[in-house]
Design a protein around this motif. Structure first.
Motif, PDB file in Angstrom:
ATOM      1  N   MET A   1     -20.559 -26.958 -26.099  1.00  0.00           N
ATOM      2  CA  MET A   1     -21.788 -27.086 -26.881  1.00  0.00           C
ATOM      3  C   MET A   1     -22.188 -28.549 -26.978  1.00  0.00           C
ATOM      4  SD  MET A   1     -20.252 -26.721 -30.719  1.00  0.00           S
ATOM      5  CE  MET A   1     -18.925 -27.783 -31.264  1.00  0.00           C
ATOM      6  N   PRO A   2     -23.487 -28.799 -26.988  1.00  0.00           N
ATOM      7  CA  PRO A   2     -23.897 -30.154 -27.353  1.00  0.00           C
ATOM      8  C   PRO A   2     -23.547 -30.376 -28.827  1.00  0.00           C
ATOM      9  CG  PRO A   2     -25.678 -28.936 -26.280  1.00  0.00           C
ATOM     10  CD  PRO A   2     -24.602 -27.959 -26.604  1.00  0.00           C
ATOM     11  N   THR A   6     -27.450 -33.368 -31.844  1.00  0.00           N
ATOM     12  CA  THR A   6     -28.343 -33.208 -30.703  1.00  0.00           C
ATOM     13  C   THR A   6     -29.138 -31.907 -30.822  1.00  0.00           C
ATOM     14  OG1 THR A   6     -27.005 -34.601 -29.305  1.00  0.00           O
ATOM     15  CG2 THR A   6     -28.346 -32.973 -28.169  1.00  0.00           C
ATOM     16  N   HIS A   7     -28.498 -30.863 -31.299  1.00  0.00           N
ATOM     17  CA  HIS A   7     -29.216 -29.607 -31.539  1.00  0.00           C
ATOM     18  C   HIS A   7     -30.324 -29.824 -32.577  1.00  0.00           C
ATOM     19  CE1 HIS A   7     -27.197 -26.660 -29.138  1.00  0.00           C
ATOM     20  NE2 HIS A   7     -26.001 -26.989 -29.593  1.00  0.00           N
ATOM     21  N   ALA A   8     -30.001 -30.565 -33.630  1.00  0.00           N
ATOM     22  CA  ALA A   8     -30.990 -30.818 -34.691  1.00  0.00           C
ATOM     23  C   ALA A   8     -32.177 -31.590 -34.129  1.00  0.00           C
ATOM     24  CB  ALA A   8     -30.339 -31.598 -35.832  1.00  0.00           C
ATOM     25  N   PRO A  42     -26.394 -21.990 -35.726  1.00  0.00           N
ATOM     26  CA  PRO A  42     -25.575 -21.083 -34.918  1.00  0.00           C
ATOM     27  C   PRO A  42     -24.129 -21.559 -34.712  1.00  0.00           C
ATOM     28  CG  PRO A  42     -27.755 -21.236 -33.985  1.00  0.00           C
ATOM     29  CD  PRO A  42     -27.702 -22.258 -35.084  1.00  0.00           C
ATOM     30  N   ASP A  43     -23.917 -22.880 -34.734  1.00  0.00           N
ATOM     31  CA  ASP A  43     -22.550 -23.365 -34.493  1.00  0.00           C
ATOM     32  C   ASP A  43     -21.622 -23.233 -35.701  1.00  0.00           C
ATOM     33  OD1 ASP A  43     -22.590 -23.766 -31.822  1.00  0.00           O
ATOM     34  OD2 ASP A  43     -22.981 -25.923 -31.906  1.00  0.00           O
ATOM     35  N   LEU A  44     -22.138 -22.712 -36.806  1.00  0.00           N
ATOM     36  CA  LEU A  44     -21.231 -22.397 -37.918  1.00  0.00           C
ATOM     37  C   LEU A  44     -20.218 -21.345 -37.467  1.00  0.00           C
ATOM     38  CD1 LEU A  44     -23.564 -22.207 -41.056  1.00  0.00           C
ATOM     39  CD2 LEU A  44     -21.872 -23.952 -40.513  1.00  0.00           C
ATOM     40  N   GLY A  60     -17.432 -13.740 -31.309  1.00  0.00           N
ATOM     41  CA  GLY A  60     -16.825 -15.071 -31.370  1.00  0.00           C
ATOM     42  C   GLY A  60     -17.870 -16.159 -31.193  1.00  0.00           C
ATOM     43  N   HIS A  61     -17.396 -17.388 -30.903  1.00  0.00           N
ATOM     44  CA  HIS A  61     -18.282 -18.537 -30.707  1.00  0.00           C
ATOM     45  C   HIS A  61     -19.285 -18.247 -29.588  1.00  0.00           C
ATOM     46  CE1 HIS A  61     -19.744 -22.549 -30.568  1.00  0.00           C
ATOM     47  NE2 HIS A  61     -19.125 -22.890 -29.456  1.00  0.00           N
ATOM     48  N   ARG A  62     -20.556 -18.510 -29.869  1.00  0.00           N
ATOM     49  CA  ARG A  62     -21.666 -18.281 -28.930  1.00  0.00           C
ATOM     50  C   ARG A  62     -21.964 -16.801 -28.668  1.00  0.00           C
ATOM     51  NH1 ARG A  62     -21.635 -22.582 -24.014  1.00  0.00           N
ATOM     52  NH2 ARG A  62     -22.588 -24.277 -25.143  1.00  0.00           N
ATOM     53  N   GLY A  63     -21.416 -15.954 -29.511  1.00  0.00           N
ATOM     54  CA  GLY A  63     -21.727 -14.525 -29.381  1.00  0.00           C
ATOM     55  C   GLY A  63     -22.988 -14.200 -30.173  1.00  0.00           C
ATOM     56  N   SER A  65     -24.035 -14.899 -33.053  1.00  0.00           N
ATOM     57  CA  SER A  65     -24.675 -16.008 -33.787  1.00  0.00           C
ATOM     58  C   SER A  65     -25.675 -16.774 -32.924  1.00  0.00           C
ATOM     59  CB  SER A  65     -23.601 -16.975 -34.267  1.00  0.00           C
ATOM     60  OG  SER A  65     -22.880 -17.428 -33.140  1.00  0.00           O
ATOM     61  N   HIS A  66     -25.517 -16.722 -31.603  1.00  0.00           N
ATOM     62  CA  HIS A  66     -26.399 -17.452 -30.699  1.00  0.00           C
ATOM     63  C   HIS A  66     -27.453 -16.528 -30.066  1.00  0.00           C
ATOM     64  CE1 HIS A  66     -23.541 -20.596 -31.322  1.00  0.00           C
ATOM     65  NE2 HIS A  66     -24.021 -21.383 -30.377  1.00  0.00           N
ATOM     66  N   SER A  67     -27.571 -15.309 -30.587  1.00  0.00           N
ATOM     67  CA  SER A  67     -28.521 -14.362 -29.992  1.00  0.00           C
ATOM     68  C   SER A  67     -29.929 -14.575 -30.556  1.00  0.00           C
ATOM     69  CB  SER A  67     -28.077 -12.935 -30.282  1.00  0.00           C
ATOM     70  OG  SER A  67     -28.194 -12.683 -31.672  1.00  0.00           O
ATOM     71  N   SER A 106     -33.789 -22.685 -29.978  1.00  0.00           N
ATOM     72  CA  SER A 106     -33.613 -23.857 -29.102  1.00  0.00           C
ATOM     73  C   SER A 106     -32.128 -24.185 -28.957  1.00  0.00           C
ATOM     74  CB  SER A 106     -34.373 -25.069 -29.657  1.00  0.00           C
ATOM     75  OG  SER A 106     -33.695 -25.630 -30.772  1.00  0.00           O
ATOM     76  N   HIS A 107     -31.348 -23.810 -29.960  1.00  0.00           N
ATOM     77  CA  HIS A 107     -29.904 -24.045 -29.922  1.00  0.00           C
ATOM     78  C   HIS A 107     -29.281 -23.330 -28.717  1.00  0.00           C
ATOM     79  CE1 HIS A 107     -25.925 -24.741 -31.951  1.00  0.00           C
ATOM     80  NE2 HIS A 107     -25.616 -23.884 -30.990  1.00  0.00           N
ATOM     81  N   ALA A 108     -29.617 -22.044 -28.569  1.00  0.00           N
ATOM     82  CA  ALA A 108     -29.053 -21.266 -27.467  1.00  0.00           C
ATOM     83  C   ALA A 108     -29.552 -21.799 -26.124  1.00  0.00           C
ATOM     84  CB  ALA A 108     -29.412 -19.793 -27.626  1.00  0.00           C
ATOM     85  N   LEU A 110     -30.298 -24.829 -25.357  1.00  0.00           N
ATOM     86  CA  LEU A 110     -29.551 -26.050 -25.027  1.00  0.00           C
ATOM     87  C   LEU A 110     -28.113 -25.722 -24.614  1.00  0.00           C
ATOM     88  CD1 LEU A 110     -30.655 -28.881 -25.065  1.00  0.00           C
ATOM     89  CD2 LEU A 110     -29.729 -29.192 -27.343  1.00  0.00           C
ATOM     90  N   ASP A 111     -27.532 -24.771 -25.297  1.00  0.00           N
ATOM     91  CA  ASP A 111     -26.163 -24.356 -24.957  1.00  0.00           C
ATOM     92  C   ASP A 111     -26.088 -23.793 -23.536  1.00  0.00           C
ATOM     93  OD1 ASP A 111     -24.997 -25.157 -27.273  1.00  0.00           O
ATOM     94  OD2 ASP A 111     -24.570 -23.162 -28.063  1.00  0.00           O
ATOM     95  N   MET A 112     -27.201 -23.215 -23.072  1.00  0.00           N
ATOM     96  CA  MET A 112     -27.192 -22.613 -21.734  1.00  0.00           C
ATOM     97  C   MET A 112     -27.102 -23.648 -20.620  1.00  0.00           C
ATOM     98  SD  MET A 112     -29.877 -19.496 -22.176  1.00  0.00           S
ATOM     99  CE  MET A 112     -30.164 -19.338 -20.436  1.00  0.00           C
TER     100      MET A 112
HETATM  101 ZN    ZN Z   1     -23.790 -23.447 -29.951  1.00  0.00          ZN
END
Ligand code: ZN
Length: 183
Positions: A1-2, A6-8, A42-44, A60-63, A65-67, A106-108, A110-112
């Motif tokens: 993850m960034p 950076t996400h903010a 989402p990164d919580l 889990g992480h990026r599941g 919560s990142h949808s 935008s979080h997801a 960037l994660d992509m």
């Molecule tokens: Zn993330």
């Protein structure tokens, strides 16, 4: 993850581009700060590591919560909780919700483009598929503090600066120039 900062920045920049008011106008900065904070949420889900839920799990992480579904839920919740903030910025409820959704989503996005094992599960709960772009220029930020002090940490700072901070700075400059011209 960034990194979450950076996400903010990416979330606040996206919403900043949709806002035609100068930053000095009342209500604009708190609104952008809210959207920046929303993009970090989402990164919580890193708490799932502590709970023993595997990274590969849809929960889990990026599941989930990142949808996009989670982004819509979060946007609706934040729009309800933060009514005084978007009202002061002169937005309607619908516009505030859409912009909050874009910030969180935008979080997801960037994660992509981040070099990681698993991408965001964009279409949870309908599909568990994890989406990662073929072009992943951003180095994945390490979770442990120790690994920040080495080549890995430097690559994170370097790639985030190059692929997020610089483009965002250019967009803010362009926005300022456009607003001055329009005035
Ligand atoms: Zn993330």
């Amino acid at each position: 993850m960034p990194t979450i900062v950076t996400h903010a920045l990416a979330g606040a920049t996206l919403v900043g581009l949709a806002c035609r008011k100068p930053l000095s106008e009342p209500g604009v900065l708190p609104w952008l700060a809210l959207c920046g904070a929303a993009a970090m949420l989402p990164d919580l889900d890193v708490v799932t590591f502590k709970l023993g839920i595997p990274y590969a799990s849809p929960w889990g992480h990026r599941g989930f919560s990142h949808s996009l579904a989670a982004a819509a839920l979060l946007a609706a919740l934040l729009a309800w909780l933060a009514r005084p903030i978007w009202r002061r910025a002169g937005l309607s409820a619908a516009m505030a919700t859409v912009l909050l959704f874009l910030s969180v989503a935008s979080h997801a996005a960037l994660d992509m483009i981040c070099d990681a094992s698993f991408g965001p599960a964009l279409f949870m709960p309908w599909s568990d598929h994890r989406y990662l772009s073929d072009w992943k220029p951003i180095e994945g930020a390490p979770l442990g503090l120790k690994r920040w002090f080495g080549p890995k940490g430097w690559r994170v700072v370097d790639t985030e600066f190059l692929y997020v901070w610089l483009p965002c700075a250019a967009l803010w400059l362009g926005r300022g120039w456009w607003l001055r011209r329009a005035a």
